[in-house]
Design a protein around this motif. Structure first.
Motif, PDB file in Angstrom:
ATOM      1  N   LEU A   1       0.818  -1.209   0.000  1.00 14.92           N
ATOM      2  CA  LEU A   1       0.000   0.000   0.000  1.00 14.92           C
ATOM      3  C   LEU A   1       0.854   1.262   0.000  1.00 14.92           C
ATOM      4  CD1 LEU A   1      -2.805  -1.010   2.528  1.00 14.92           C
ATOM      5  CD2 LEU A   1      -3.119  -0.491   0.096  1.00 14.92           C
ATOM      6  N   ALA A   2       1.999   1.196   0.679  1.00  9.92           N
ATOM      7  CA  ALA A   2       2.857   2.371   0.779  1.00  9.92           C
ATOM      8  C   ALA A   2       3.688   2.595  -0.472  1.00  9.92           C
ATOM      9  CB  ALA A   2       3.780   2.233   1.994  1.00  9.92           C
ATOM     10  N   TYR A   3       4.202   1.525  -1.069  1.00  7.28           N
ATOM     11  CA  TYR A   3       5.201   1.656  -2.128  1.00  7.28           C
ATOM     12  C   TYR A   3       4.618   1.463  -3.536  1.00  7.28           C
ATOM     13  CZ  TYR A   3       9.640   1.013  -4.609  1.00  7.28           C
ATOM     14  OH  TYR A   3      10.701   1.148  -5.469  1.00  7.28           O
ATOM     15  N   HIS A   4       3.857   0.406  -3.754  1.00 14.13           N
ATOM     16  CA  HIS A   4       3.365   0.092  -5.096  1.00 14.13           C
ATOM     17  C   HIS A   4       2.030   0.752  -5.421  1.00 14.13           C
ATOM     18  CE1 HIS A   4       6.472  -2.905  -5.799  1.00 14.13           C
ATOM     19  NE2 HIS A   4       6.219  -3.413  -4.617  1.00 14.13           N
ATOM     20  N   ALA A   5       1.113   0.753  -4.467  1.00 12.92           N
ATOM     21  CA  ALA A   5      -0.261   1.169  -4.741  1.00 12.92           C
ATOM     22  C   ALA A   5      -0.391   2.592  -5.283  1.00 12.92           C
ATOM     23  CB  ALA A   5      -1.118   0.999  -3.476  1.00 12.92           C
TER      24      ALA A   5
ATOM     25  N   GLY B   1      14.043   8.132   6.598  1.00 12.61           N
ATOM     26  CA  GLY B   1      15.115   7.422   7.277  1.00 12.61           C
ATOM     27  C   GLY B   1      16.322   7.223   6.390  1.00 12.61           C
ATOM     28  N   LYS B   2      17.182   6.305   6.780  1.00 11.58           N
ATOM     29  CA  LYS B   2      18.401   6.007   6.038  1.00 11.58           C
ATOM     30  C   LYS B   2      18.056   5.401   4.675  1.00 11.58           C
ATOM     31  CE  LYS B   2      22.686   3.346   6.370  1.00 11.58           C
ATOM     32  NZ  LYS B   2      23.456   2.333   7.171  1.00 11.58           N
ATOM     33  N   ASP B   3      18.833   5.793   3.650  1.00 11.91           N
ATOM     34  CA  ASP B   3      18.611   5.307   2.287  1.00 11.91           C
ATOM     35  C   ASP B   3      17.170   5.526   1.849  1.00 11.91           C
ATOM     36  OD1 ASP B   3      21.262   4.423   2.126  1.00 11.91           O
ATOM     37  OD2 ASP B   3      20.759   2.443   2.903  1.00 11.91           O
ATOM     38  N   GLY B   4      16.669   6.717   2.105  1.00 14.92           N
ATOM     39  CA  GLY B   4      15.266   7.017   1.835  1.00 14.92           C
ATOM     40  C   GLY B   4      14.851   6.830   0.394  1.00 14.92           C
ATOM     41  N   TYR B   5      15.794   6.990  -0.531  1.00 15.31           N
ATOM     42  CA  TYR B   5      15.463   6.845  -1.955  1.00 15.31           C
ATOM     43  C   TYR B   5      14.913   5.460  -2.278  1.00 15.31           C
ATOM     44  CZ  TYR B   5      19.738   4.081  -2.484  1.00 15.31           C
ATOM     45  OH  TYR B   5      20.697   3.104  -2.368  1.00 15.31           O
ATOM     46  N   ARG B   6      15.254   4.478  -1.452  1.00 17.21           N
ATOM     47  CA  ARG B   6      14.803   3.109  -1.713  1.00 17.21           C
ATOM     48  C   ARG B   6      13.307   2.939  -1.482  1.00 17.21           C
ATOM     49  NH1 ARG B   6      19.041  -0.845   1.248  1.00 17.21           N
ATOM     50  NH2 ARG B   6      18.249  -2.349  -0.298  1.00 17.21           N
ATOM     51  N   PHE B   7      12.685   3.925  -0.855  1.00 18.88           N
ATOM     52  CA  PHE B   7      11.259   3.829  -0.524  1.00 18.88           C
ATOM     53  C   PHE B   7      10.423   4.838  -1.305  1.00 18.88           C
ATOM     54  CE2 PHE B   7      13.954   2.667   3.052  1.00 18.88           C
ATOM     55  CZ  PHE B   7      13.640   1.325   3.142  1.00 18.88           C
ATOM     56  N   MET B   8      11.073   5.504  -2.268  1.00 13.09           N
ATOM     57  CA  MET B   8      10.372   6.430  -3.157  1.00 13.09           C
ATOM     58  C   MET B   8      10.035   5.707  -4.454  1.00 13.09           C
ATOM     59  SD  MET B   8       9.574   9.570  -2.470  1.00 13.09           S
ATOM     60  CE  MET B   8       9.714  10.627  -1.018  1.00 13.09           C
ATOM     61  N   ASN B   9       8.780   5.710  -4.824  1.00 15.02           N
ATOM     62  CA  ASN B   9       8.329   5.082  -6.058  1.00 15.02           C
ATOM     63  C   ASN B   9       7.310   6.011  -6.697  1.00 15.02           C
ATOM     64  OD1 ASN B   9       7.909   3.190  -8.088  1.00 15.02           O
ATOM     65  ND2 ASN B   9       6.369   2.065  -6.930  1.00 15.02           N
ATOM     66  N   VAL B  10       7.770   6.827  -7.640  1.00 14.71           N
ATOM     67  CA  VAL B  10       6.900   7.871  -8.182  1.00 14.71           C
ATOM     68  C   VAL B  10       6.808   7.870  -9.706  1.00 14.71           C
ATOM     69  CG1 VAL B  10       7.266   9.398  -6.203  1.00 14.71           C
ATOM     70  CG2 VAL B  10       8.793   9.561  -8.187  1.00 14.71           C
ATOM     71  N   ASP B  11       7.663   7.107 -10.395  1.00 10.54           N
ATOM     72  CA  ASP B  11       7.632   7.154 -11.860  1.00 10.54           C
ATOM     73  C   ASP B  11       6.649   6.119 -12.409  1.00 10.54           C
ATOM     74  OD1 ASP B  11       9.503   5.264 -10.867  1.00 10.54           O
ATOM     75  OD2 ASP B  11      10.297   4.982 -12.881  1.00 10.54           O
ATOM     76  N   ILE B  12       5.931   6.532 -13.442  1.00 10.06           N
ATOM     77  CA  ILE B  12       4.902   5.688 -14.038  1.00 10.06           C
ATOM     78  C   ILE B  12       5.385   5.196 -15.402  1.00 10.06           C
ATOM     79  CG2 ILE B  12       2.538   5.607 -14.926  1.00 10.06           C
ATOM     80  CD1 ILE B  12       1.706   7.528 -12.830  1.00 10.06           C
ATOM     81  N   LYS B  13       5.726   3.930 -15.457  1.00  7.06           N
ATOM     82  CA  LYS B  13       6.094   3.252 -16.696  1.00  7.06           C
ATOM     83  C   LYS B  13       5.390   1.900 -16.681  1.00  7.06           C
ATOM     84  CE  LYS B  13      10.755   5.247 -17.010  1.00  7.06           C
ATOM     85  NZ  LYS B  13      12.207   4.952 -17.076  1.00  7.06           N
ATOM     86  N   TYR B  14       4.734   1.557 -17.764  1.00  4.35           N
ATOM     87  CA  TYR B  14       4.003   0.297 -17.780  1.00  4.35           C
ATOM     88  C   TYR B  14       3.834  -0.203 -19.212  1.00  4.35           C
ATOM     89  CZ  TYR B  14       0.151   3.464 -18.965  1.00  4.35           C
ATOM     90  OH  TYR B  14      -0.637   4.419 -19.559  1.00  4.35           O
ATOM     91  N   SER B  15       3.690  -1.499 -19.349  1.00  6.08           N
ATOM     92  CA  SER B  15       3.346  -2.112 -20.622  1.00  6.08           C
ATOM     93  C   SER B  15       1.896  -2.571 -20.537  1.00  6.08           C
ATOM     94  CB  SER B  15       4.255  -3.309 -20.906  1.00  6.08           C
ATOM     95  OG  SER B  15       5.601  -2.886 -21.074  1.00  6.08           O
ATOM     96  N   SER B  16       1.135  -2.295 -21.559  1.00  8.46           N
ATOM     97  CA  SER B  16      -0.285  -2.654 -21.503  1.00  8.46           C
ATOM     98  C   SER B  16      -0.796  -3.023 -22.886  1.00  8.46           C
ATOM     99  CB  SER B  16      -1.120  -1.502 -20.939  1.00  8.46           C
ATOM    100  OG  SER B  16      -1.120  -0.401 -21.825  1.00  8.46           O
ATOM    101  N   ALA B  17      -1.952  -3.665 -22.900  1.00  7.29           N
ATOM    102  CA  ALA B  17      -2.624  -3.998 -24.144  1.00  7.29           C
ATOM    103  C   ALA B  17      -4.113  -4.105 -23.885  1.00  7.29           C
ATOM    104  CB  ALA B  17      -2.098  -5.312 -24.725  1.00  7.29           C
TER     105      ALA B  17
END
Length: 446
Positions: A88-92, A299-315
């Motif tokens: 819920l925090a990272y992917h959703a 916290g430490k290495d905070g970049y590892r918990f940032m997920n903001v770019d939208i790239k996807y393959s779809s059909a």
């Protein structure tokens, strides 16, 4: 309002609703009411404050474990509470906005109905239903009945806490049915409601690692029995090389079982492609981090918990023969098939192809994947850094999957990547095909 089963036109959106949704895409973020519902669920589930250091640390550990298994191409488990909270925090957040883009595409291409029956297979905590609820609420048009299938008890608990609450907050334009607990890999068509208008497989087929491409295609084709005659199947997967190419192969196999690929593939030469090296994906603007994401990243290495770019393959696939582009290369037209590029190395030729990526290069050298549906090595239209004039930006504003004619491009072979480059020159003429003239062109204004 007409009775279910009678003829309905496509869902239309008025100017105000359209402007609200486009403004959302300009600065995309998870709406505050959904963030509040998620935060409240976390507090209820953990019996602690959302800012509790122990809660945040356990969520970080769950996210790191999920990412590790993903990149090792192992199935990610969601049997424990913090695995779902980490999702819920990272992917959703990204998946929610991502599906709004896809649903907006479906509406724009006049494939959506004023009243829709939507089935989300492998729904997780209900990200796709949340996106449906949010978008329909924002545009102020349309209604939907949402059905879902999920096997994880923890995901189902989250779904039941989040999705009905969001539907109520948005005015109940979306009716949420109790989700079905089942493993989609073992589903049969008779287990599902019928006359489904949108059947969604969002980031789920890649997780069926025990099924090969043909068996995944068999599963989708069998469940398509519950699709309405004019319904649409949406398949979405992550944009990385392994999952994107596997998705294209799966979609090609589904088409071999009698369904039609509506988009993004055009098959403009009427041939069956070879998707083994077909790495194509859509890219949209980054979302704003949620409050929860910012807390995790503090916290430490905070970049590892940032997920903001939208790239996807779809059909998108259909049971009828409707396609986004009805254009076919006319017989005898002076355009070289991409499968024949080896005959034209270091020569200037004319080609016609669909634009299958945004700029994959940088602001100096621009690179766009192109495809004409013929079995071929990967092919790219390249705008060299030295090029000046109007051709420099001619491909920049064209929509993903639109068809373009290129007159006078120079063919180069890239040995390092086993790919062909179609180099745009000052004298190259670039001519978008535009509306294909068919009912499935999808170019009408919403």
């Amino acid at each position: 309002m007409s009775e279910r089963g009678s003829v309905e036109g496509p869902l239309t959106v008025d100017d105000a609703g359209r402007e609200r949704q486009l403004a959302f895409f300009e600065k995309p973020e998870v709406p505050d009411y959904i963030q509040q519902i998620v935060e409240s669920y976390i507090e209820k589930k953990t019996a602690k404050s959302r800012d509790d250091p122990v809660v945040l640390d356990r969520m970080r550990n769950a996210i790191l474990a999920q990412k590790s298994r993903y990149w090792k191409e192992k199935r990610v488990s969601y049997r424990k509470a913090y695995q779902v909270l980490g999702y819920l925090a990272y992917h959703a957040p990204v998946y929610l906005v991502q599906f709004e883009h896809i649903l907006w595409q479906v509406i724009h291409q006049r494939l959506a109905k004023p009243r829709m029956r939507i089935l989300d297979l492998g729904t997780g905590p209900g990200v796709v239903p949340l996106a449906v609820i949010d978008l329909l609420g924002r545009i102020g048009s349309g209604s939907a009945e949402v059905y879902a299938v999920e096997r994880s008890e923890e995901h189902l608990e989250a779904y039941n806490a989040l999705v009905p609450a969001a539907a109520a907050a948005r005015g109940n334009a979306v009716r949420v049915h109790k989700p079905i607990r089942a493993d989609i890999g073992a589903l049969e068509a008779g287990d599902l409601p019928d006359r489904i208008d949108l059947m969604v497989f969002s980031n789920v087929l890649n997780e069926l690692r025990h099924l090969d491409i043909d068996r995944r295609a068999d599963l989708v084709a069998s469940l398509a029995e519950r699709l309405a005659p004019d319904g649409t199947i949406i398949v979405v997967e992550p944009a990385d090389l392994a999952n994107s190419t596997a998705m294209r192969q799966t979609v090609r196999a589904i088409a071999d079982r009698g369904l039609t690929v509506y988009s993004p593939c055009s098959f403009i030469r009427g041939t069956a492609c070879n998707p083994a090296r077909c790495w194509t994906f859509e890219q949209k603007g980054d979302i704003r981090p949620t409050r929860l994401m910012e807390r995790l990243a503090a916290g430490k290495d905070g970049y590892r918990f940032m997920n903001v770019d939208i790239k996807y393959s779809s059909a998108l696939l259909r049971k009828d023969t409707k396609t986004q582009h009805a254009y076919r290369v006319p017989p005898g037209a002076k355009f070289a098939p991409l499968s024949h590029l080896r005959r034209h190395r270091d020569k200037k030729i004319n080609v016609v192809a669909a634009l299958m990526s945004r700029n994959l290069g940088d602001n100096r050298t621009k690179v766009y994947k192109v495809c004409d549906g013929t079995p071929t090595d990967p092919t790219y239209a390249v705008v060299p850094a030295t090029l000046r004039g109007t051709n420099r930006d001619a491909l920049e504003g064209l929509p993903y999957s639109d068809i373009v004619r290129l007159y006078g491009v120079l063919v180069r072979f890239n040995r390092d990547h086993g790919a062909y480059n179609l180099v745009i020159l000052p004298g190259t003429r670039i001519e978008p095909v535009g509306c294909s003239g068919g009912e499935g062109s999808g170019t009408e204004r919403v």
